[in-house]
Design an enzyme around this catalytic site. Structure first.
Site, short mmCIF file in Angstrom:
data_model
loop_
_atom_site.label_atom_id
_atom_site.label_comp_id
_atom_site.label_asym_id
_atom_site.label_seq_id
_atom_site.Cartn_x
_atom_site.Cartn_y
_atom_site.Cartn_z
N LYS A 363 0.83 -1.21 0.00
CA LYS A 363 0.00 0.00 0.00
C LYS A 363 0.86 1.26 0.00
CE LYS A 363 -4.26 -1.54 2.32
NZ LYS A 363 -5.25 -0.96 1.38
N ARG A 370 -7.73 6.82 -3.17
CA ARG A 370 -9.01 6.12 -3.16
C ARG A 370 -9.91 6.69 -4.26
NH1 ARG A 370 -9.77 1.75 0.76
NH2 ARG A 370 -8.01 1.99 2.17
N SER A 424 -6.13 -3.98 -1.84
CA SER A 424 -7.17 -4.01 -0.82
C SER A 424 -6.75 -4.87 0.35
CB SER A 424 -8.47 -4.57 -1.43
OG SER A 424 -9.37 -4.97 -0.42
N GLY A 425 -6.78 -4.29 1.56
CA GLY A 425 -6.50 -5.07 2.75
C GLY A 425 -7.55 -6.15 2.97
N HIS A 426 -8.83 -5.79 2.75
CA HIS A 426 -9.90 -6.78 2.86
C HIS A 426 -9.63 -7.99 1.97
CE1 HIS A 426 -12.93 -4.76 5.31
NE2 HIS A 426 -13.83 -5.67 4.97
N ARG A 512 -15.83 -4.16 -1.59
CA ARG A 512 -15.20 -2.84 -1.38
C ARG A 512 -15.45 -1.91 -2.57
NH1 ARG A 512 -14.84 -2.55 3.65
NH2 ARG A 512 -12.90 -1.39 3.80
N HIS A 518 -12.77 1.26 -3.06
CA HIS A 518 -11.68 0.56 -3.74
C HIS A 518 -11.93 0.50 -5.24
CE1 HIS A 518 -8.70 -0.93 -0.92
NE2 HIS A 518 -9.66 -1.23 -0.06
#
Length: 604
Positions: A363, A370, A424-426, A512, A518
């Site tokens: 990241k 974003r 994306s962290g998710h 997201r 995202h």
């Protein structure tokens, strides 16, 4: 004292000590995110759960001693474990090993859990309010007191658990004075495409003194974890330099056709605020957006908690049977079932701990803005009509708003997470956790699905975001009153079902986009997700990945795009190495330790 709503899950789970202490860790997660306590954010909360489960894992299997279960590989090197055992024996005069004694192993596991939880949540620093500190320590104390089995803190098994937990913590935890996920002196860039403050949540108002609100508030710019990915210790990956992703698809010019422009148009359609003429998101997509959110929400917590909740459902539905007959057979199967749970949750939470590190490293390597910034600032100011009058680019909207990450159980507006978009962290956390479960059950049950393709692990789950209790409040949240007694619009209860964990990996990632926070390539490459003939998203069960992490990737070989392959690769790496503490990449990958078995269960 904060009043937590009840968790909706099958009865019986917490009768197993490892699942009880997992539950306690998940309760600490949602308390700390409700009151501003320690171990906050997706990075530190994944690390906390990784520490908890690694400590329980090594304490449990070490305490089983010289029997068939002792060959399950520990995370810690054998020489380190041996020195801990010797120290406990020297201190207590008792060998902390009772072969095949489940009670003894559970006692060590419990001691390890309490030691980690105390160090994470019972010693908050000066920036944590007295209310948060008292709530965390009070709730933790009550949950320890409610544990149904007597805890003999002077026993050899207990001393073994403490010793292993201390070793795990000292190796992997972020210590006082280390930067961890704090923002330090990070300042975002302001060039095109740079992540930065966005207009909906450019600052947060925080108390000058958390213990004296009368002193007022100050504005604070929040940037989560800019140094996290380059400073914290790896948990168990063997190839730290290999877990990298390709650059995001930057266009040659701001308005050039290609993946970036396609992703921008898509997020306007699918991620916009309700009521905008450009928003075309379906009700089902909105449900998915909220269902997977867990953006540090009040009474809910972070994504690692969500993925653990789902794994609890899956593990309970897939638990090994107690066959019998006879006490000896039942005891052996109960030992195997418990070992199953211990191993699965350690693998999954270790994978998520490393997913947090490497997702955040990437990241802040790319620092991509974003969509809220990207859509609003898509115009360059250099487009003119034929008369020379400035003309706004057709794909730009300086007033566009997203659905946004929900501020559930508060009266605050939705927001965008305070860190860069790509990857994306998710997507990374979910892929790492669910891939680890897929690999675990594939090996245990001898199924034949592809490691990086669809599986047959079906499940249903009610998210805390959509449980018929959580709500959007009309007034500030009152922590001393049950959320059920506070005015607001209640979120409809939705039980969502999945045919496979593979399907869940992709819906979690796509959710997201539906929130508008995202780009689609933050999850994965369009070529992997979209049918080239129809231009529509593929059904998840038709997606198969070939470009994920591999050891010793050839120079110049194409790297994967987005968080899904990043998370898959992290899980593949750790599972292939049997979740052992990293030595060097080469020595770890050359490990030839055999696979171990407990009853009919195979462990890696």
């Amino acid at each position: 004292m904060l009043v937590l709503p009840k968790v909706d899950e099958p009865t019986g789970l917490n009768g197993y000590p490892v699942l009880y202490w997992n539950h306690v860790g998940l309760e600490m997660n949602r308390i700390t995110h409700s009151l501003g306590g320690p171990q906050g954010g997706p990075t530190m909360s994944s690390r906390a759960l990784g520490l908890l489960h690694l400590a329980m894992h090594d304490a449990f299997f070490t305490a089983l001693g010289n029997n068939q279960a002792s060959t399950v590989p520990n995370y810690l090197p054998d020489v380190v474990v041996g020195s801990i055992v010797a120290k406990v024996q020297d201190t207590t005069g008792t060998v902390p090993i009772k072969p095949a004694d489940l009670d003894n192993a559970d006692a060590a596991l419990t001691a390890a859990a309490i030691t980690i939880l105390d160090r994470l949540y019972a010693r908050p620093g000066p920036a944590v309010s007295i209310v948060a500190s008292d709530t965390l320590t009070g709730t933790l104390g009550k949950l320890i007191a409610d544990y149904p089995t007597h805890i003999d803190s002077l026993s050899a098994a207990h001393g073994l658990g403490v010793g292993i937990a201390d070793e795990i913590f000292n190796r992997l935890a972020v210590k006082p004075g280390e930067i961890g996920a704090d923002q330090g002196r990070f300042e975002p860039g302001w060039e095109r495409y740079n992540f930065r403050d966005e207009p909906v949540t450019p600052v947060r108002q925080v108390f000058i003194d958390p213990n004296d609100p009368s002193r007022g508030v100050r504005a604070r710019h929040i940037y989560h974890g800019p140094y996290y990915g380059i400073t914290v210790a790896d948990f168990a990956v063997t190839d730290p330099d290999g877990h990298k992703i390709a650059p995001w698809p930057k266009p040659a010019t701001p308005h050039a056709a290609g993946e970036y422009l396609d992703a921008l148009k898509e997020v306007v359609r699918l991620g916009g605020a309700p009521g905008l003429s450009t928003t075309e998101r379906s009700s089902d997509q909105t449900v998915a957006a909220y269902y997977w959110a867990y953006d540090g929400a009040n009474l809910i917590g972070t994504p690692p908690r969500l993925y653990n909740q789902i794994l609890r459902e899956i593990a309970w539905g897939s638990k090994l049977p107690v066959i019998g007959p006879g006490p000896a057979a039942i005891a052996a199967e109960e030992l195997a079932r418990t070992g199953d749970f211990v191993r699965l949750f350690a693998l999954a939470n270790t994978a998520m701990a490393d997913a947090g590190k490497f997702a955040w490293r990437e990241k802040y390597r790319y620092q991509l803005w974003r969509p809220l910034s990207g859509v609003r600032e898509h115009d360059t100011g250099s487009d003119y009509d034929s008369s020379g009058t400035p003309e706004l680019n057709v794909d730009a909207d300086p007033f566009w708003l997203t659905l946004g990450a929900p501020e559930t159980n508060t009266n605050r507006v939705s927001f965008k997470p305070p860190f860069p978009a790509y990857p994306s962290g998710h997507a990374t956390f979910g892929a790492a956790a669910f891939q680890m479960a897929r690999l675990f059950y594939k090996e245990r049950d001898g199924t034949n699905w592809d490691d990086n393709g669809p599986d047959s692990i079906a499940f249903s789950f009610v998210s805390d975001e959509l449980n018929g209790v959580s709500r959007d409040l009309r007034q500030p949240f009152n922590p001393e009153m049950p959320i059920e007694d506070q005015e607001g619009i209640v979120r409809t209860r939705v039980k969502r079902s999945f045919t496979s964990l593979w399907q869940a990996i992709f819906e979690n990632a796509f959710s997201r986009i539906y929130l508008g926070i995202h780009w689609r390539f933050d999850a994965a490459a369009a070529t992997d997700m979209i049918d080239s003939t129809t231009g529509q998203y593929k059904d998840a069960d038709t997606i198969e990945y070939s470009n994920v992490w591999i050891a010793a990737r050839a120079p110049g070989e194409t790297l994967p795009t987005g968080g899904v392959p990043l998370g898959l690769g992290i899980a593949n790496d750790i599972f292939g190495n049997k979740m052992k503490a990293p030595l060097t990449a080469q020595s770890a990958m050359q490990s030839a330790e055999p696979v171990a078995k407990i009853s009919n269960t195979t462990y890696r």
